[in-house]
Design a protein around this motif. Structure first.
Motif, PDB file in Angstrom:
ATOM      1  N   GLY B 154     -11.940  -7.155  -3.382  1.00  0.00           N
ATOM      2  CA  GLY B 154     -12.560  -7.570  -2.446  1.00  0.00           C
ATOM      3  C   GLY B 154     -13.040  -7.050  -1.092  1.00  0.00           C
ATOM      4  O   GLY B 154     -14.188  -7.026  -0.054  1.00  0.00           O
ATOM      5  N   GLY B 155     -12.176  -6.469  -0.051  1.00  0.00           N
ATOM      6  CA  GLY B 155     -12.456  -5.917   0.844  1.00  0.00           C
ATOM      7  C   GLY B 155     -12.826  -4.843   0.971  1.00  0.00           C
ATOM      8  O   GLY B 155     -14.138  -4.381   1.908  1.00  0.00           O
ATOM      9  N   GLN B 156     -13.231  -3.569   0.330  1.00  0.00           N
ATOM     10  CA  GLN B 156     -14.487  -2.802  -0.204  1.00  0.00           C
ATOM     11  C   GLN B 156     -15.311  -3.494  -0.760  1.00  0.00           C
ATOM     12  O   GLN B 156     -16.923  -2.776   0.300  1.00  0.00           O
ATOM     13  CB  GLN B 156     -14.287  -1.454  -1.734  1.00  0.00           C
ATOM     14  CG  GLN B 156     -14.853  -1.480  -2.149  1.00  0.00           C
ATOM     15  CD  GLN B 156     -14.705   0.431  -0.882  1.00  0.00           C
ATOM     16  OE1 GLN B 156     -14.481   0.472   0.190  1.00  0.00           O
ATOM     17  NE2 GLN B 156     -16.151   0.880  -0.939  1.00  0.00           N
ATOM     18  N   VAL B 157     -15.811  -4.159  -1.243  1.00  0.00           N
ATOM     19  CA  VAL B 157     -17.106  -5.119  -1.179  1.00  0.00           C
ATOM     20  C   VAL B 157     -17.948  -5.681  -0.077  1.00  0.00           C
ATOM     21  O   VAL B 157     -18.826  -5.494   0.400  1.00  0.00           O
ATOM     22  CB  VAL B 157     -16.716  -6.291  -1.907  1.00  0.00           C
ATOM     23  CG1 VAL B 157     -17.779  -7.271  -2.905  1.00  0.00           C
ATOM     24  CG2 VAL B 157     -16.785  -5.627  -3.678  1.00  0.00           C
ATOM     25  N   ALA B 158     -16.708  -6.481   0.636  1.00  0.00           N
ATOM     26  CA  ALA B 158     -16.956  -7.276   2.311  1.00  0.00           C
ATOM     27  C   ALA B 158     -17.241  -5.602   3.309  1.00  0.00           C
ATOM     28  O   ALA B 158     -18.128  -5.757   3.550  1.00  0.00           O
ATOM     29  CB  ALA B 158     -15.507  -7.457   2.806  1.00  0.00           C
ATOM     30  N   GLU B 171     -15.018 -10.373  11.169  1.00  0.00           N
ATOM     31  CA  GLU B 171     -15.527 -10.239  10.082  1.00  0.00           C
ATOM     32  C   GLU B 171     -14.726  -8.827   9.587  1.00  0.00           C
ATOM     33  O   GLU B 171     -13.939  -8.189   8.899  1.00  0.00           O
ATOM     34  CB  GLU B 171     -17.304 -10.257   9.877  1.00  0.00           C
ATOM     35  CG  GLU B 171     -18.035 -11.600   9.596  1.00  0.00           C
ATOM     36  CD  GLU B 171     -19.164 -11.422  10.332  1.00  0.00           C
ATOM     37  OE1 GLU B 171     -19.878 -11.877   9.154  1.00  0.00           O
ATOM     38  OE2 GLU B 171     -19.437 -10.474  10.998  1.00  0.00           O
ATOM     39  N   LEU B 172     -14.743  -8.403  10.447  1.00  0.00           N
ATOM     40  CA  LEU B 172     -14.244  -6.749  11.096  1.00  0.00           C
ATOM     41  C   LEU B 172     -12.767  -6.790  10.323  1.00  0.00           C
ATOM     42  O   LEU B 172     -12.443  -6.350   9.810  1.00  0.00           O
ATOM     43  CB  LEU B 172     -14.761  -6.248  12.047  1.00  0.00           C
ATOM     44  CG  LEU B 172     -14.226  -4.470  12.470  1.00  0.00           C
ATOM     45  CD1 LEU B 172     -14.818  -3.987  11.152  1.00  0.00           C
ATOM     46  CD2 LEU B 172     -13.728  -3.941  13.537  1.00  0.00           C
ATOM     47  N   GLN B 173     -11.936  -7.583  10.824  1.00  0.00           N
ATOM     48  CA  GLN B 173     -11.003  -8.002  10.829  1.00  0.00           C
ATOM     49  C   GLN B 173     -10.443  -8.100   9.439  1.00  0.00           C
ATOM     50  O   GLN B 173      -9.448  -7.763   8.321  1.00  0.00           O
ATOM     51  CB  GLN B 173     -10.308  -9.283  11.184  1.00  0.00           C
ATOM     52  CG  GLN B 173      -8.603  -9.056  11.672  1.00  0.00           C
ATOM     53  CD  GLN B 173      -8.882  -8.901  13.530  1.00  0.00           C
ATOM     54  OE1 GLN B 173      -9.884  -7.998  14.033  1.00  0.00           O
ATOM     55  NE2 GLN B 173      -7.313  -9.304  13.812  1.00  0.00           N
ATOM     56  N   TYR B 174     -11.370  -9.322   8.530  1.00  0.00           N
ATOM     57  CA  TYR B 174     -11.450  -8.902   7.278  1.00  0.00           C
ATOM     58  C   TYR B 174     -11.027  -7.861   6.390  1.00  0.00           C
ATOM     59  O   TYR B 174     -10.515  -7.942   5.238  1.00  0.00           O
ATOM     60  CB  TYR B 174     -12.484 -10.288   6.720  1.00  0.00           C
ATOM     61  CG  TYR B 174     -12.670 -11.188   5.539  1.00  0.00           C
ATOM     62  CD1 TYR B 174     -12.129 -12.012   4.555  1.00  0.00           C
ATOM     63  CD2 TYR B 174     -13.355  -9.568   4.586  1.00  0.00           C
ATOM     64  CE1 TYR B 174     -11.354 -12.441   3.409  1.00  0.00           C
ATOM     65  CE2 TYR B 174     -13.117 -10.022   2.761  1.00  0.00           C
ATOM     66  CZ  TYR B 174     -12.003 -11.446   2.728  1.00  0.00           C
ATOM     67  OH  TYR B 174     -12.635 -11.002   0.916  1.00  0.00           O
ATOM     68  N   ILE B 175     -12.364  -7.645   6.328  1.00  0.00           N
ATOM     69  CA  ILE B 175     -12.495  -5.924   5.905  1.00  0.00           C
ATOM     70  C   ILE B 175     -11.187  -5.468   5.743  1.00  0.00           C
ATOM     71  O   ILE B 175     -10.749  -4.633   5.270  1.00  0.00           O
ATOM     72  CB  ILE B 175     -14.101  -5.231   6.405  1.00  0.00           C
ATOM     73  CG1 ILE B 175     -14.901  -6.078   6.412  1.00  0.00           C
ATOM     74  CG2 ILE B 175     -13.890  -4.042   6.013  1.00  0.00           C
ATOM     75  CD1 ILE B 175     -16.071  -5.565   6.870  1.00  0.00           C
ATOM     76  N   THR B 180      -7.748  -2.348   3.803  1.00  0.00           N
ATOM     77  CA  THR B 180      -6.981  -1.530   3.970  1.00  0.00           C
ATOM     78  C   THR B 180      -5.186  -2.130   3.647  1.00  0.00           C
ATOM     79  O   THR B 180      -4.535  -1.878   3.566  1.00  0.00           O
ATOM     80  CB  THR B 180      -6.558  -0.799   5.657  1.00  0.00           C
ATOM     81  OG1 THR B 180      -8.117  -0.623   6.176  1.00  0.00           O
ATOM     82  CG2 THR B 180      -5.380   0.328   6.000  1.00  0.00           C
ATOM     83  N   ALA B 181      -4.782  -3.448   4.834  1.00  0.00           N
ATOM     84  CA  ALA B 181      -3.176  -3.467   5.212  1.00  0.00           C
ATOM     85  C   ALA B 181      -3.253  -4.664   4.424  1.00  0.00           C
ATOM     86  O   ALA B 181      -1.607  -4.086   4.084  1.00  0.00           O
ATOM     87  CB  ALA B 181      -3.492  -5.079   7.009  1.00  0.00           C
ATOM     88  N   LYS B 182      -3.636  -4.666   3.045  1.00  0.00           N
ATOM     89  CA  LYS B 182      -2.490  -5.632   2.557  1.00  0.00           C
ATOM     90  C   LYS B 182      -2.105  -3.908   1.203  1.00  0.00           C
ATOM     91  O   LYS B 182      -0.403  -4.837   0.710  1.00  0.00           O
ATOM     92  CB  LYS B 182      -3.246  -6.492   1.124  1.00  0.00           C
ATOM     93  CG  LYS B 182      -4.226  -7.968   2.261  1.00  0.00           C
ATOM     94  CD  LYS B 182      -4.283  -8.581   1.232  1.00  0.00           C
ATOM     95  CE  LYS B 182      -5.000 -10.195   1.892  1.00  0.00           C
ATOM     96  NZ  LYS B 182      -5.178 -11.067   0.880  1.00  0.00           N
ATOM     97  N   LEU B 183      -2.632  -3.736   0.948  1.00  0.00           N
ATOM     98  CA  LEU B 183      -2.060  -2.101   0.702  1.00  0.00           C
ATOM     99  C   LEU B 183      -0.768  -1.831   0.995  1.00  0.00           C
ATOM    100  O   LEU B 183       0.905  -1.345   0.713  1.00  0.00           O
ATOM    101  CB  LEU B 183      -2.928  -0.803  -0.727  1.00  0.00           C
ATOM    102  CG  LEU B 183      -1.839  -0.547  -1.688  1.00  0.00           C
ATOM    103  CD1 LEU B 183      -1.743  -1.060  -2.714  1.00  0.00           C
ATOM    104  CD2 LEU B 183      -3.155   0.602  -2.201  1.00  0.00           C
ATOM    105  N   LEU B 184      -1.109  -1.910   2.465  1.00  0.00           N
ATOM    106  CA  LEU B 184       0.259  -0.999   2.924  1.00  0.00           C
ATOM    107  C   LEU B 184       1.190  -2.149   3.114  1.00  0.00           C
ATOM    108  O   LEU B 184       2.667  -2.094   2.867  1.00  0.00           O
ATOM    109  CB  LEU B 184      -0.377  -0.798   4.657  1.00  0.00           C
ATOM    110  CG  LEU B 184      -0.859  -0.171   4.912  1.00  0.00           C
ATOM    111  CD1 LEU B 184      -1.256   0.564   6.985  1.00  0.00           C
ATOM    112  CD2 LEU B 184       0.086   1.502   5.122  1.00  0.00           C
ATOM    113  N   SER B 185       0.768  -3.490   3.462  1.00  0.00           N
ATOM    114  CA  SER B 185       1.059  -4.430   3.395  1.00  0.00           C
ATOM    115  C   SER B 185       2.374  -4.611   1.817  1.00  0.00           C
ATOM    116  O   SER B 185       3.514  -4.755   2.185  1.00  0.00           O
ATOM    117  CB  SER B 185       0.994  -5.535   3.674  1.00  0.00           C
ATOM    118  OG  SER B 185       1.221  -7.342   3.515  1.00  0.00           O
TER     119      SER B 185
END
Lengths: 293, 293
Positions: B154-158, B171-175, B180-185
């Motif tokens: 989803g982040g890649q699409v955004a 919007e930048l934060q959402y991306i 990035t952050a969710k996989l690190l998380s």
């Protein structure tokens, strides 16, 4: 006794009602959801998901228990079609008579819609409210074997590498076993696991599914020669144009039809020896042997 | 007390020894395995897999228990890089100073190598000999949320849809949260699940990871302006050339650095309040804030 044609029709509807729900509820960009839904809703026979329900029906288990896994399989199948249709792969503009995913949403979105469907399919299995932990893990393990490098993805690579080459029957068999038969087989095995079928039955069903899957592919090759473009929804004769090795090209059309009969007979033998009568699965053999699309 | 730099170095080696084994043993076409291995072995910091081990270390649990999940995460990360680099996506020729997967193996194989890595990652988790059924299912569920349509995909699409648009900070934060952050998380949370950390700690670690992930991305944006091409292994200045919205473009470079500090401070606060001392995870904050590649 239930007729397969009725079963197919009613369960197709059930699958088609269930699938979009899993996508619509996702917190994800709207375009991504649209692209995922577009290909999921593009029709098709829904044979793979219906096989899960048919096995549950065979073991007299509630079909509700199969809905999540059935939808997961259709998502995997759909992702593979989206990626196969890409310009860098088969470069197909039409699928089931409709423009392919990348023709509507662009290539980048098509890649990501496929990635999204593949990933999401595991969520359906893990969050299946009707399944146990043990069944979920076993099903995921089987799914990776069927859909990944040791299954469908590997078969697709072998298929690509075999293009415009003269393949032996063994090489052709490897391609179809991996590219097509293993995911069909997974439908049947996951249905059996969910139904709590005896282990001996599961192994017989694995062999049944193997023969059914190869028969399915032989009929695909035959349809590319003898089928109707209007009924299939895509141009016929492409195998010949692309100089692809097929069962008819190796065995003649008559030989391919005999091979198809052989596999259908063997599939029936395995299913006849199950611990329960399996009328639907026997009828499935005839349906696949005689399908026109 | 162990130093993070030592930990990173020794565990990087451990991950890099473990990963190829999962691919080499696959019964799959050799070219596919080569393409999967090529990108897995292309180097990188291995930050995500090492985070799994760092959390196990923090809870004084054997790191063996994290190897399979750690390798699964690196496979997911690698698949995402292969697909992101495709001509239809970012069209990158170089990654970590080496030709990208599709430059070496062709686009079709790169798509399939990515599909294969994504699918295989689930197998590592399901077949992890050190994990329990409950932990495996919870980890898979978290993985789908982090890597799928509700996370990285989803982040890649955004990100794609936001290209050459003027984005707001939200919007930048959402991306970046999703891309990035969710996989690190996920690395940190899966480590905590495997370690049997208390639930309150898991939620604190989720917040720690969020701030760490955003900080990681802000530093990425800063490096694209102030970094060295030789150290990073790819051309710098591409964000400016592509008119991409970045933290520096929205906040000035000074503002971006302050934002980075804020996130690092918040990450430290969450990790300071855990039920155990977490020296490695604190050091990780400083490392990310000061990294040069």
């Amino acid at each position: 006794m239930i007729q397969l044609t009725d079963f197919l029709q009613t369960r197709k509807q059930r699958i088609e009602e269930a699938m979009p729900v899993y996508i619509e509820k996702l917190q994800a960009p709207e375009t991504l959801k649209k692209a995922m839904l577009y290909s999921l809703e593009a029709g098709g026979k829904r044979l793979r998901p219906i096989l899960v329900l048919a096995v549950l029906h065979t073991y007299k288990q509630a079909e509700d228990a199969g809905i999540a896994t059935a939808c997961a399989i259709e998502m995997i199948h759909t992702y593979s079609l989206i990626h196969d249709d890409l310009p860098c792969m088969d470069d197909d503009d039409l699928r089931r008579g409709k423009p392919t995913n990348h023709k509507v949403f662009g290539e980048a979105m098509a890649v990501l819609a496929g990635d999204g469907l593949l990933t999401q399919s595991f969520s359906l299995i893990v969050n299946d409210p009707f399944s146990s932990s043990e069944k979920k893990l076993r099903i995921i393990s089987e799914l990776v074997l069927s859909a990944g490098a040791e299954g469908m993805v590997g078969g697709q690579v072998a298929d690509m590498e075999g293009e415009s080459k003269n393949l032996t029957l063994l090489e052709l068999q490897y391609i179809h076993e991996n590219k097509t038969a293993k995911l069909l087989s997974f439908s049947i095995i996951s249905g059996a696991i969910l139904a709590g079928a005896p282990e001996e039955d599961i192994e017989k069903l694995r062999k049944y599914a193997y023969h059914l899957g190869i028969a399915f592919q032989i009929q695909d090759d035959i349809l590319d020669i003898e089928g109707s473009q209007e009924i299939i929804g895509k141009p016929i004769g492409s195998d010949t144009t692309n100089e692809k090795t097929t069962y008819p090209s190796l065995l003649t059309i008559q030989g391919a039809k005999e091979k198809l009969s052989d596999h259908i007979e063997q599939a029936k033998e395995f299913v006849d020896s199950l611990s329960v009568p399996a009328e639907l699965l026997i009828q499935m053999c005839d349906l696949i042997a005689k399908r026109d699309h």
